[in-house]
Write a protein that holds these residues in place. Structure first.
Motif, PDB file in Angstrom:
ATOM      1  N   GLY A  68     -88.418  29.883 -86.975  1.00  0.00           N
ATOM      2  CA  GLY A  68     -88.519  28.755 -87.886  1.00  0.00           C
ATOM      3  C   GLY A  68     -89.929  28.210 -87.984  1.00  0.00           C
ATOM      4  N   LEU A  69     -90.608  28.116 -86.839  1.00  0.00           N
ATOM      5  CA  LEU A  69     -91.978  27.606 -86.845  1.00  0.00           C
ATOM      6  C   LEU A  69     -92.907  28.550 -87.594  1.00  0.00           C
ATOM      7  N   GLY A  70     -92.711  29.851 -87.409  1.00  0.00           N
ATOM      8  CA  GLY A  70     -93.544  30.820 -88.117  1.00  0.00           C
ATOM      9  C   GLY A  70     -93.373  30.724 -89.618  1.00  0.00           C
ATOM     10  N   ALA A  71     -92.139  30.554 -90.065  1.00  0.00           N
ATOM     11  CA  ALA A  71     -91.894  30.404 -91.499  1.00  0.00           C
ATOM     12  C   ALA A  71     -92.543  29.134 -92.034  1.00  0.00           C
ATOM     13  N   ALA A  72     -92.471  28.047 -91.249  1.00  0.00           N
ATOM     14  CA  ALA A  72     -93.076  26.787 -91.684  1.00  0.00           C
ATOM     15  C   ALA A  72     -94.598  26.893 -91.742  1.00  0.00           C
ATOM     16  N   ILE A  73     -95.186  27.546 -90.748  1.00  0.00           N
ATOM     17  CA  ILE A  73     -96.642  27.711 -90.731  1.00  0.00           C
ATOM     18  C   ILE A  73     -97.105  28.534 -91.925  1.00  0.00           C
ATOM     19  N   ARG A  74     -96.400  29.618 -92.205  1.00  0.00           N
ATOM     20  CA  ARG A  74     -96.791  30.462 -93.334  1.00  0.00           C
ATOM     21  C   ARG A  74     -96.634  29.732 -94.662  1.00  0.00           C
ATOM     22  N   ARG A  75     -95.632  28.874 -94.761  1.00  0.00           N
ATOM     23  CA  ARG A  75     -95.406  28.143 -96.000  1.00  0.00           C
ATOM     24  C   ARG A  75     -96.440  27.045 -96.210  1.00  0.00           C
ATOM     25  N   VAL A  76     -96.788  26.345 -95.130  1.00  0.00           N
ATOM     26  CA  VAL A  76     -97.699  25.206 -95.246  1.00  0.00           C
ATOM     27  C   VAL A  76     -99.154  25.650 -95.295  1.00  0.00           C
ATOM     28  N   ILE A  77     -99.537  26.553 -94.391  1.00  0.00           N
ATOM     29  CA  ILE A  77    -100.947  26.960 -94.278  1.00  0.00           C
ATOM     30  C   ILE A  77    -101.235  28.226 -95.070  1.00  0.00           C
ATOM     31  N   GLY A  78    -100.261  29.109 -95.130  1.00  0.00           N
ATOM     32  CA  GLY A  78    -100.469  30.368 -95.831  1.00  0.00           C
ATOM     33  C   GLY A  78    -100.634  31.517 -94.861  1.00  0.00           C
ATOM     34  N   PRO A  79    -100.511  32.742 -95.368  1.00  0.00           N
ATOM     35  CA  PRO A  79    -100.638  33.927 -94.497  1.00  0.00           C
ATOM     36  C   PRO A  79    -102.097  34.281 -94.222  1.00  0.00           C
ATOM     37  N   HIS A  80    -102.551  34.005 -93.025  1.00  0.00           N
ATOM     38  CA  HIS A  80    -103.924  34.329 -92.615  1.00  0.00           C
ATOM     39  C   HIS A  80    -103.885  34.977 -91.240  1.00  0.00           C
ATOM     40  N   LEU A  81    -104.850  35.831 -90.975  1.00  0.00           N
ATOM     41  CA  LEU A  81    -104.897  36.567 -89.713  1.00  0.00           C
ATOM     42  C   LEU A  81    -104.927  35.634 -88.509  1.00  0.00           C
ATOM     43  N   PHE A  82    -105.859  34.678 -88.514  1.00  0.00           N
ATOM     44  CA  PHE A  82    -106.010  33.820 -87.347  1.00  0.00           C
ATOM     45  C   PHE A  82    -104.841  32.842 -87.210  1.00  0.00           C
ATOM     46  N   VAL A  83    -104.247  32.489 -88.320  1.00  0.00           N
ATOM     47  CA  VAL A  83    -103.059  31.643 -88.261  1.00  0.00           C
ATOM     48  C   VAL A  83    -101.919  32.400 -87.590  1.00  0.00           C
ATOM     49  N   TYR A  84    -101.784  33.682 -87.896  1.00  0.00           N
ATOM     50  CA  TYR A  84    -100.740  34.496 -87.273  1.00  0.00           C
ATOM     51  C   TYR A  84    -100.971  34.611 -85.773  1.00  0.00           C
ATOM     52  N   VAL A  85    -102.194  34.940 -85.371  1.00  0.00           N
ATOM     53  CA  VAL A  85    -102.481  35.165 -83.953  1.00  0.00           C
ATOM     54  C   VAL A  85    -102.431  33.862 -83.162  1.00  0.00           C
ATOM     55  N   LEU A  86    -103.126  32.840 -83.672  1.00  0.00           N
ATOM     56  CA  LEU A  86    -103.196  31.580 -82.937  1.00  0.00           C
ATOM     57  C   LEU A  86    -101.960  30.718 -83.146  1.00  0.00           C
ATOM     58  N   GLY A  87    -101.503  30.652 -84.401  1.00  0.00           N
ATOM     59  CA  GLY A  87    -100.383  29.779 -84.707  1.00  0.00           C
ATOM     60  C   GLY A  87     -99.060  30.302 -84.200  1.00  0.00           C
ATOM     61  N   ARG A  88     -98.806  31.584 -84.380  1.00  0.00           N
ATOM     62  CA  ARG A  88     -97.530  32.155 -83.965  1.00  0.00           C
ATOM     63  C   ARG A  88     -97.603  32.795 -82.574  1.00  0.00           C
ATOM     64  N   GLY A  89     -98.719  33.461 -82.284  1.00  0.00           N
ATOM     65  CA  GLY A  89     -98.809  34.158 -81.012  1.00  0.00           C
ATOM     66  C   GLY A  89     -99.191  33.286 -79.832  1.00  0.00           C
ATOM     67  N   PHE A  90     -99.915  32.185 -80.076  1.00  0.00           N
ATOM     68  CA  PHE A  90    -100.413  31.373 -78.966  1.00  0.00           C
ATOM     69  C   PHE A  90     -99.843  29.956 -78.996  1.00  0.00           C
ATOM     70  N   LEU A  91    -100.307  29.114 -79.930  1.00  0.00           N
ATOM     71  CA  LEU A  91     -99.873  27.724 -79.965  1.00  0.00           C
ATOM     72  C   LEU A  91     -98.382  27.606 -80.267  1.00  0.00           C
ATOM     73  N   GLY A  92     -97.921  28.406 -81.212  1.00  0.00           N
ATOM     74  CA  GLY A  92     -96.505  28.353 -81.565  1.00  0.00           C
ATOM     75  C   GLY A  92     -95.610  28.769 -80.410  1.00  0.00           C
ATOM     76  N   ALA A  93     -96.035  29.795 -79.675  1.00  0.00           N
ATOM     77  CA  ALA A  93     -95.250  30.246 -78.523  1.00  0.00           C
ATOM     78  C   ALA A  93     -95.168  29.156 -77.463  1.00  0.00           C
ATOM     79  N   ALA A  94     -96.286  28.485 -77.179  1.00  0.00           N
ATOM     80  CA  ALA A  94     -96.282  27.410 -76.188  1.00  0.00           C
ATOM     81  C   ALA A  94     -95.343  26.286 -76.612  1.00  0.00           C
ATOM     82  N   ALA A  95     -95.409  25.898 -77.879  1.00  0.00           N
ATOM     83  CA  ALA A  95     -94.573  24.801 -78.366  1.00  0.00           C
ATOM     84  C   ALA A  95     -93.093  25.154 -78.296  1.00  0.00           C
ATOM     85  N   CYS A  96     -92.740  26.351 -78.719  1.00  0.00           N
ATOM     86  CA  CYS A  96     -91.324  26.745 -78.762  1.00  0.00           C
ATOM     87  C   CYS A  96     -90.749  26.930 -77.357  1.00  0.00           C
ATOM     88  N   LEU A  97     -91.516  27.527 -76.466  1.00  0.00           N
ATOM     89  CA  LEU A  97     -91.033  27.730 -75.100  1.00  0.00           C
ATOM     90  C   LEU A  97     -90.857  26.405 -74.372  1.00  0.00           C
TER      91      LEU A  97
END
Length: 206
Positions: A113-142
């Protein structure tokens, strides 16, 4: 608590199977990350039962499994990992159900859900995917999943709730650091191991 958890887990698993997750394995690209998850993660999840700890903290990597396999395939994979971890740690089925949902399916679903929201609000970008979904998003969800578990379940005798939350927060960041690092490596060298990655979408390739 256990009944509600079992119902939610069954609903998630039924939904994932209804989406036919085996289709993700066509072509063989995701076979390696799937097998790697099934070989490594059960041992990490079973560590608190194999060694005496005052506060049992579980590694999760559910967000990494989600990024690699996609939600429909990640859910049955995480359930299998929980079952294998329970067998390794000689745990009853009640613990396996709790582990599968709170350490696996719930963080993966929150990350979806967070990944879908990030892509919708910020857009599909490389660093957003790595940092937003792979790092910050993972910390928040866990951390959110761990905090929800602590809030909804009984408090262990002699365990300070605030100290426990700090421990969950630190563990979530450790988990997220590894998830973000591996996500960046896979994007650079093995993008086919990430079912949620697309060169066309994130690198704007035609």
């Amino acid at each position: 608590m256990l009944t509600i958890t079992a119902i939610l887990l069954a609903l998630a698993l039924a939904t994932a199977l209804w989406l036919r997750p085996w289709q993700f394995l066509r072509g063989g690209a995701l076979v390696s990350p799937l097998l790697g998850s099934l070989v490594v993660l059960p041992w990490l999840w079973a560590l608190p039962w194999m060694h005496t700890m005052p506060l049992q903290m579980h590694w999760s990597f559910a967000c990494l499994v989600l990024l690699m396999l996609g939600w429909p395939l990640a859910v049955p994979t995480l359930c299998t990992i929980a079952l294998m971890a329970g067998l390794l740690g000689s745990q009853p089925w009640e613990i396996v159900v709790m582990l599968a949902f709170w350490r696996g399916v719930l963080p993966a679903t929150l990350a979806l859900g967070l990944g879908a929201a990030i892509r919708r609000v910020i857009g599909p970008h490389l660093f957003v995917y790595v940092l937003g979904r792979g790092f910050l998003g993972a910390a928040a969800c866990l951390f959110a999943a761990s905090a929800l578990l602590q809030w909804s379940g009984p408090t262990q005798p002699g365990l300070n709730k605030e100290l426990s939350l700090v421990a969950h927060w630190l563990t979530a960041w450790g988990d997220a650091f590894v998830t973000g690092m591996l996500t960046a490596i896979f994007v650079a060298f093995k993008p086919e191991w990430l079912a949620t990655w697309s060169d066309t979408l994130y690198l704007h390739k035609t």
